[in-house]
Design an enzyme around this catalytic site. Structure first.
Site, PDB file in Angstrom:
ATOM      1  NE  ARG A  57      -1.520  -2.250   2.743  1.00 27.03           N
ATOM      2  CZ  ARG A  57      -1.742  -3.500   2.325  1.00 27.03           C
ATOM      3  NH1 ARG A  57      -2.882  -3.813   1.780  1.00 27.03           N
ATOM      4  NH2 ARG A  57      -0.825  -4.444   2.469  1.00 27.03           N
ATOM      5  CB  THR A  58       3.307   2.558   2.422  1.00 26.93           C
ATOM      6  OG1 THR A  58       2.527   2.003   3.477  1.00 26.93           O
ATOM      7  CG2 THR A  58       3.816   3.924   2.826  1.00 26.93           C
ATOM      8  CE  LYS A  86      27.153  -2.827  -4.809  1.00 20.04           C
ATOM      9  NZ  LYS A  86      27.138  -1.913  -5.966  1.00 20.04           N
ATOM     10  NE  ARG A 107       6.947   0.673   5.058  1.00 22.54           N
ATOM     11  CZ  ARG A 107       5.740   0.115   4.994  1.00 22.54           C
ATOM     12  NH1 ARG A 107       5.624  -1.155   4.649  1.00 22.54           N
ATOM     13  NH2 ARG A 107       4.656   0.816   5.249  1.00 22.54           N
ATOM     14  CG  HIS A 135       3.253   3.767   8.660  1.00 22.03           C
ATOM     15  ND1 HIS A 135       3.323   4.650   7.598  1.00 22.03           N
ATOM     16  CD2 HIS A 135       2.892   2.570   8.141  1.00 22.03           C
ATOM     17  CE1 HIS A 135       2.994   4.008   6.489  1.00 22.03           C
ATOM     18  NE2 HIS A 135       2.732   2.744   6.783  1.00 22.03           N
TER      19      HIS A 135
HETATM   20  N1   CP Z   1      -0.340  -0.182   5.908  1.00 27.18           N
HETATM   21  C1   CP Z   1       0.841  -0.406   5.326  1.00 27.18           C
HETATM   22  O1   CP Z   1       1.873   0.219   5.686  1.00 27.18           O
HETATM   23  O2   CP Z   1       0.832  -1.338   4.343  1.00 27.18           O
HETATM   24  P1   CP Z   1       2.090  -1.813   3.512  1.00 27.18           P
HETATM   25  O3   CP Z   1       3.058  -2.476   4.482  1.00 27.18           O
HETATM   26  O4   CP Z   1       1.580  -2.757   2.474  1.00 27.18           O
HETATM   27  O5   CP Z   1       2.738  -0.577   2.909  1.00 27.18           O
END
Ligand code: CP
Length: 337
Positions: A57-58, A86, A107, A135
């Site tokens: 999603r993100t 590396k 991320r 998040h």
């Molecule tokens: N909600 C969420 O962060 O989903 P993903 O891990 O698929 O990005």
């Protein structure tokens, strides 16, 4: 806060007025997210989408949001396909990638890593999830969804009653959402987890300091009986040092239609940041809830697109220009049927 040029690293950066600015900007993005209109306001801009940990999603919604504003997306997926393996430092990586991008989403599995990366970046960085820490964009889309769901029921975020269920220790979405709720008034939060996966005390204390009522329990049935929102989360097995330990907790808090009907007030909203763990041994939100109109999980994912569009529009300071660069779409759009 001044959105223009800002890194988005933590919910702590936001004040209540900032949330209003973001949400009202998000409202304006809906026709574009629904492909009824297109805008080229970010034509020529590049998003560096750096995901050093799994995501559906993100990553895709940040990329799509940027595309919908007319920008281009370049991606790096998985630490193993980057030069981090590396021995390159996060700071060197940031220095390099910020030469190729106008904004970066990142991320990474380590808490604090995105802030470290941002400190060496020459362009704004958005935290797409740093370990079990935060998040922020998920919390923003969650609260936007809560606002919309409550509005449809004649209610507001102030006065909200919410149960957060599951892995509250490692679940970064509930950490960010808890911080966000401290900006509002008169909230009742029920925290439901095994004691070993309890919400870290600092978040609980922050909620209480904000004047909110906080109840801690291990009982799913008790927790869901007097709330507006049931917010379920996955056991974050990837955060366990010994992954087999996650088996002890998986499936502890299963919600299905029968339990919902028996214990929830009518129209209680069901949310989950997703992915929900649908394996038989977990089955956090049973598929028999999919026909329940109060299941908001896919409204959350749709809202993620417009909230992320709004973040880009504000950070790159084009929110006031989106309509000037817009036109109607000529092509068939199933959403208009
Ligand atoms: N909600 C969420 O962060 O989903 P993903 O891990 O698929 O990005």
């Amino acid at each position: 806060m001044d959105f223009a040029g800002a890194h988005i690293l933590s919910i702590e950066q936001f004040e209540r007025g900032d949330i209003d600015t973001l949400f009202r900007t998000a409202d304006r993005m809906e026709p574009f997210a629904q492909r009824r209109r297109v805008t080229r306001v970010l034509e020529g801009a590049i998003l560096g989408n750096m995901f050093f940990e799994a995501s559906t999603r993100t990553r895709i919604s940040f990329g799509s949001a940027f595309n919908l504003l007319g920008g281009e997306v370049r991606e790096s997926v998985g630490a193993e396909s980057s030069s981090l393996v590396k021995g390159e430092s996060l700071r060197d990586t940031a220095r390099v990638l910020s030469g190729y991008s106008d904004v970066i989403c990142m991320r990474h599995p380590q808490a604090g890593s995105v802030a470290e990366f941002a400190s060496a970046s020459r362009v704004p960085v958005i935290n797409g999830g740093d370990g079990s820490n935060e998040h922020p964009s998920q919390a923003l889309l969650d609260l936007y969804t809560i606002e919309r769901e409550l509005q449809a029921r004649g209610r507001h975020i102030d006065g909200l009653r919410i149960a957060m269920i599951g892995d509250l220790k490692y679940g970064r979405t509930v950490h960010s959402l808890s911080k966000l709720l401290t900006l509002y008034r008169n909230i009742r939060v029920v925290l439901v987890s095994p004691p070993e996966l309890a919400m870290p005390e600092a978040y609980v204390e922050a909620l209480r300091t904000a004047g909110h009522e906080v109840e801690v329990t291990e009982s799913l049935e008790q927790s869901i009986s007097r709330v507006d929102i049931v917010y379920s989360t996955r056991i974050q097995e990837e955060r366990f040092q010994d992954r087999s330990q996650a088996d002890l907790y998986r499936g502890r808090f299963r919600l299905n239609q029968a339990i919902y009907t028996r214990h929830c007030e009518p129209n209680t909203v069901i949310m989950h940041p997703l992915p929900r763990d649908s394996r038989a041994e977990a089955n956090e939100l049973d598929a028999d809830l999919d026909s329940n109109p109060n299941l908001a999980i896919f409204r959350q994912t749709d809202n993620g697109l417009i909230v992320r569009m709004a973040l880009f529009a504000l950070i790159l300071d084009v929110a006031h220009l989106v309509d000037q660069y817009a036109r109607e779409v000529p092509w068939f759009n199933h959403r208009n049927r």
